[in-house]
Design a protein around this motif. Sequence first.
Motif, PDB file in Angstrom:
ATOM      1  N   LEU A   6      48.969  46.864  43.877  1.00 13.95           N
ATOM      2  CA  LEU A   6      48.987  46.701  42.500  1.00 13.95           C
ATOM      3  C   LEU A   6      47.345  47.207  42.788  1.00 13.95           C
ATOM      4  O   LEU A   6      46.814  45.924  43.176  1.00 13.95           O
ATOM      5  CB  LEU A   6      50.063  45.648  41.734  1.00 13.95           C
ATOM      6  CG  LEU A   6      51.322  45.625  41.985  1.00 13.95           C
ATOM      7  CD1 LEU A   6      51.984  44.301  41.662  1.00 13.95           C
ATOM      8  CD2 LEU A   6      51.960  47.027  41.845  1.00 13.95           C
ATOM      9  N   SER A   7      47.135  47.830  41.574  1.00 13.61           N
ATOM     10  CA  SER A   7      45.351  47.151  41.552  1.00 13.61           C
ATOM     11  C   SER A   7      45.206  46.034  40.808  1.00 13.61           C
ATOM     12  O   SER A   7      46.260  45.321  39.449  1.00 13.61           O
ATOM     13  CB  SER A   7      45.100  48.382  40.519  1.00 13.61           C
ATOM     14  OG  SER A   7      45.935  48.575  39.255  1.00 13.61           O
ATOM     15  N   ALA A   8      44.275  45.536  40.497  1.00 13.95           N
ATOM     16  CA  ALA A   8      43.668  44.020  39.894  1.00 13.95           C
ATOM     17  C   ALA A   8      43.082  44.328  38.849  1.00 13.95           C
ATOM     18  O   ALA A   8      43.171  43.461  37.392  1.00 13.95           O
ATOM     19  CB  ALA A   8      42.176  43.411  40.527  1.00 13.95           C
ATOM     20  N   SER A   9      43.251  45.739  38.148  1.00 13.97           N
ATOM     21  CA  SER A   9      43.173  46.033  36.846  1.00 13.97           C
ATOM     22  C   SER A   9      43.252  47.389  36.386  1.00 13.97           C
ATOM     23  O   SER A   9      44.888  47.522  37.335  1.00 13.97           O
ATOM     24  CB  SER A   9      40.977  45.964  36.208  1.00 13.97           C
ATOM     25  OG  SER A   9      40.767  47.733  37.108  1.00 13.97           O
ATOM     26  N   THR A  10      43.879  47.039  35.238  1.00 14.64           N
ATOM     27  CA  THR A  10      44.151  48.028  34.435  1.00 14.64           C
ATOM     28  C   THR A  10      43.954  49.843  34.339  1.00 14.64           C
ATOM     29  O   THR A  10      42.792  50.073  35.392  1.00 14.64           O
ATOM     30  CB  THR A  10      44.944  47.974  32.514  1.00 14.64           C
ATOM     31  OG1 THR A  10      43.673  48.018  32.045  1.00 14.64           O
ATOM     32  CG2 THR A  10      45.461  46.893  32.242  1.00 14.64           C
ATOM     33  N   GLY A 284      36.986  53.651  45.164  1.00 10.06           N
ATOM     34  CA  GLY A 284      36.581  52.385  45.067  1.00 10.06           C
ATOM     35  C   GLY A 284      36.911  51.084  44.086  1.00 10.06           C
ATOM     36  O   GLY A 284      36.977  50.120  43.554  1.00 10.06           O
ATOM     37  N   ASP A 285      38.849  52.153  43.688  1.00  6.88           N
ATOM     38  CA  ASP A 285      39.254  50.710  42.928  1.00  6.88           C
ATOM     39  C   ASP A 285      39.741  49.577  43.751  1.00  6.88           C
ATOM     40  O   ASP A 285      38.882  49.292  45.220  1.00  6.88           O
ATOM     41  CB  ASP A 285      40.911  51.456  42.655  1.00  6.88           C
ATOM     42  CG  ASP A 285      40.758  52.081  41.527  1.00  6.88           C
ATOM     43  OD1 ASP A 285      40.175  52.610  40.744  1.00  6.88           O
ATOM     44  OD2 ASP A 285      42.110  53.149  41.020  1.00  6.88           O
ATOM     45  N   LYS A 286      39.426  48.194  43.311  1.00  4.06           N
ATOM     46  CA  LYS A 286      40.487  47.665  44.009  1.00  4.06           C
ATOM     47  C   LYS A 286      41.917  47.079  43.724  1.00  4.06           C
ATOM     48  O   LYS A 286      42.147  47.091  42.707  1.00  4.06           O
ATOM     49  CB  LYS A 286      39.287  45.695  43.185  1.00  4.06           C
ATOM     50  CG  LYS A 286      38.258  45.948  43.055  1.00  4.06           C
ATOM     51  CD  LYS A 286      37.108  46.095  44.004  1.00  4.06           C
ATOM     52  CE  LYS A 286      35.338  45.744  44.034  1.00  4.06           C
ATOM     53  NZ  LYS A 286      35.027  45.905  45.940  1.00  4.06           N
ATOM     54  N   THR A 292      51.237  39.590  49.405  1.00  5.53           N
ATOM     55  CA  THR A 292      50.394  38.482  50.210  1.00  5.53           C
ATOM     56  C   THR A 292      48.950  38.332  49.099  1.00  5.53           C
ATOM     57  O   THR A 292      48.319  37.508  48.830  1.00  5.53           O
ATOM     58  CB  THR A 292      49.423  38.870  51.117  1.00  5.53           C
ATOM     59  OG1 THR A 292      48.755  40.064  51.191  1.00  5.53           O
ATOM     60  CG2 THR A 292      51.389  39.530  51.952  1.00  5.53           C
ATOM     61  N   GLY A 293      49.350  39.052  47.691  1.00  7.79           N
ATOM     62  CA  GLY A 293      48.060  38.642  47.060  1.00  7.79           C
ATOM     63  C   GLY A 293      46.476  39.728  47.791  1.00  7.79           C
ATOM     64  O   GLY A 293      45.668  38.953  46.816  1.00  7.79           O
ATOM     65  N   GLN A 294      46.848  39.143  49.333  1.00 10.21           N
ATOM     66  CA  GLN A 294      45.358  40.124  49.835  1.00 10.21           C
ATOM     67  C   GLN A 294      43.975  41.117  48.892  1.00 10.21           C
ATOM     68  O   GLN A 294      45.337  42.511  48.032  1.00 10.21           O
ATOM     69  CB  GLN A 294      45.736  40.326  50.858  1.00 10.21           C
ATOM     70  CG  GLN A 294      44.446  40.790  52.039  1.00 10.21           C
ATOM     71  CD  GLN A 294      42.896  39.866  51.856  1.00 10.21           C
ATOM     72  OE1 GLN A 294      43.487  38.274  52.538  1.00 10.21           O
ATOM     73  NE2 GLN A 294      41.986  39.570  52.335  1.00 10.21           N
TER      74      GLN A 294
END
Length: 325
Positions: A6-10, A284-286, A292-294
């Motif tokens: 999952l991406s960390a942002s929208t 470049g996406d986070k 795991t949340g890694q």
Amino acid sequence: AGGLLLSASTSHCLGRQSRLYSSSSSSSRNYGSTSSSSSKQQSVSNQPQPELGFVRGGYTTAIFSPDRIRNFCIIAHIDHGKSTLADRLMQMTGAVPPGSRPQYLDKLQVERERGITIKAQTASLVHRHTDGHDYLLNLIDTPGHVDFSYEVSRSLAACQGALLLVDASQGVQAQTVANFYLAFELELSLLPVLNKVDLPSADPAAAAAQLVAVFDVRQDEVLQVSAKTGQGLQQLLPAIIERVPPPSGSVASPLQLRVFDALHDGYRGVVVLVAVVNGCLKAGDKLTAASTGQEYEALEVGILAPEPHSTGQLLTGQVGYVIPG
């Protein structure tokens, strides 16, 4: 079956929707040509060419909206011709040239020695349908041995349809039934296909009747082909487009990726095979692993056509790879 990143942002695609999924016919521009005929030639030469495949044909991921995408796999009993059919589909669509080495998607030495598929691979194919539109057909190759049923289930989870391949001379066998139930539980659209109909020992009528009796398919749904000679294959790609549903999902939603396999490259590190469920993925996406949340960064994003081809982005419904760092 199959993890999620999952991406960390929208989704960063929200502001670019009007520029995504551009028509292949709008890619050419006339930079000061004085001749209308030369302008017309320029326009024609800039058009994507499906017979050359995704890379040489001049395609980009932005051309293909979810309704122009079909994600499918081939499931079969061992030695029913799955790898040969995959080779033939890639040759028909220009992904690999005629005469390429057999078992093209089998990369591991043990796969080539034993004639079985162990690791999942993908091949992004392009086909121009009778409606005049180009479609992106993502073939997700599944392991071909009963010992790898878990790996098969992960590949199936990234698809919306499957070719249920049966040898016309041997009929339905144990692994055919096992793979059918895996696909059935995931509610995939199934296309029953009889292969090797060119063999003297083939009995297509009996094999088709067996498919109807065992899997409750209609007689007129069964396609008869020979991956070796090419017989009947011209009807296969249109059938995939017409009978496999497009992937669901929204480019306006936050990014979700389904991870269905990974491999190690000696030079690049871990290469993760993904299907974009929602949103779009850009280099470049986070990214954050759901289990795991890694956190990771997408260092490179691309498709396998069937060789790696960096595209910079993958959009909703598309299948490809990401190199995380």
